[in-house]
Design a protein around this motif. Structure first.
Motif, short mmCIF file in Angstrom:
data_model
loop_
_atom_site.label_atom_id
_atom_site.label_comp_id
_atom_site.label_asym_id
_atom_site.label_seq_id
_atom_site.Cartn_x
_atom_site.Cartn_y
_atom_site.Cartn_z
N GLU A 30 111.86 66.73 63.49
CA GLU A 30 112.88 67.86 62.96
C GLU A 30 113.51 67.45 61.50
OE1 GLU A 30 115.27 68.45 66.30
OE2 GLU A 30 113.89 70.15 67.29
N THR A 31 113.71 66.21 61.72
CA THR A 31 114.31 65.76 60.27
C THR A 31 113.37 65.60 59.32
OG1 THR A 31 115.70 64.05 61.47
CG2 THR A 31 115.25 63.45 59.34
N ILE A 33 110.88 67.31 58.78
CA ILE A 33 110.62 69.00 58.59
C ILE A 33 111.55 69.41 57.60
CG2 ILE A 33 110.76 71.37 59.30
CD1 ILE A 33 109.33 70.58 61.97
N ALA A 34 112.86 68.96 57.91
CA ALA A 34 113.99 69.39 56.96
C ALA A 34 113.80 68.69 55.32
CB ALA A 34 115.43 68.62 57.63
N ASP A 35 113.36 67.52 55.39
CA ASP A 35 112.83 66.76 54.35
C ASP A 35 111.71 67.31 53.53
OD1 ASP A 35 113.03 64.33 52.59
OD2 ASP A 35 110.99 64.25 53.17
N ASN A 37 111.04 70.75 53.66
CA ASN A 37 111.76 71.99 53.07
C ASN A 37 112.53 71.77 51.78
OD1 ASN A 37 110.87 74.09 54.77
ND2 ASN A 37 112.11 73.46 56.48
N ASP A 38 113.31 70.45 51.92
CA ASP A 38 113.89 70.17 50.59
C ASP A 38 112.88 69.89 49.73
OD1 ASP A 38 116.62 69.49 49.66
OD2 ASP A 38 115.71 67.37 49.45
N LEU A 79 104.47 70.30 56.13
CA LEU A 79 105.18 71.08 56.91
C LEU A 79 104.29 71.84 58.02
CD1 LEU A 79 107.64 73.28 54.59
CD2 LEU A 79 108.46 71.99 56.59
N GLN A 83 104.94 70.95 61.93
CA GLN A 83 105.27 72.20 62.86
C GLN A 83 104.19 71.97 64.02
OE1 GLN A 83 107.44 74.23 63.11
NE2 GLN A 83 108.26 74.29 61.03
#
Length: 219
Positions: A30-31, A33-35, A37-38, A79, A83
């Motif tokens: 999840e971390t 994925i956040a990275d 997206n950033d 991503l 996922q």
């Protein structure tokens, strides 16, 4: 501690650790994925910033947009992969949690079995106490019948009837029983007599000096 109990407890620890590990793995994904997206958001912002200059032939802008496009593509692929990984990790976590629940269930059943066997041993002690009580009561009741046969021992009422209740002693016996017995005879009449050991009440009834100190007490 038996080997079976040790093995069951070990399985509980192992499965619990597996759950914790998969939760950690899931959090890491999840971390990531956040990275990703950033990174994607930053790449899209750079493409927007340099779009005009690159279209006008600015070499630096063109280079910056090329790098941003590459980063955007990489982030999108990351991503997509992440996922898939998150979905698979969710399945593994669910499997680990199911195994942990089963391990705790098996341990609980084993521990309950130990308590059940211990309770059976206690039940045998209660059976022995019941048998001893029955024998003692039979002797107690027989002595009461013998006392009633003694001539002119019992006081009589105006109608010439003797009061045999004090000799029978059943009410005294009931008042001597521990109050826990009320749990088994919920519909029984309330006993108005004060709680007292049967030995002490017998001594009191017959107005005798005790041979020894009363040995029992109502609980």
């Amino acid at each position: 501690m038996s080997n079976e109990l040790k093995a069951l407890e070990g399985t509980v620890v192992t499965t619990s650790d597996a759950v914790s590990a998969w939760k950690t793995n899931q959090a890491k994904i999840e971390t990531a994925i956040a990275d990703a997206n950033d990174r994607l958001a930053k790449a899209e912002a750079l493409r927007k910033d340099f779009a005009l200059d690159a279209n006008l032939g600015n070499v630096q802008a063109t280079t910056a947009i090329a790098k941003a496009r590459a980063e955007s593509t990489n982030a999108e692929h990351d991503l997509s992969d992440l996922q898939h990984a998150l979905s698979q990790a969710g399945v593994k976590l669910a499997e680990a949690e199911a195994a942990a629940i089963q391990a705790r269930h098996h341990l609980g059943r084993h521990q309950a079995g130990l308590l059940m066997r211990q309770r059976i041993r206690v039940a045998a002690r209660i059976d022995a106490a019941i048998a001893e009580f029955s024998a003692a009561y039979s002797e107690f009741d027989d002595l009461g019948h013998k006392i009633k046969t003694m001539p002119d021992l019992l006081a009589r009422n105006l109608h010439g009837m003797a009061n045999s209740e004090e000799v029978d002693g059943n009410r005294r016996l009931r008042s001597a029983l521990p109050r826990v017995f009320l749990r088994f005879f919920v519909g029984a009449l309330h006993e108005e007599r004060p709680a007292m050991s049967l030995e002490a009440s017998e001594i009191q009834t017959w107005a005798l000096a005790p041979l020894v100190e009363p040995t029992t007490a109502a609980a």
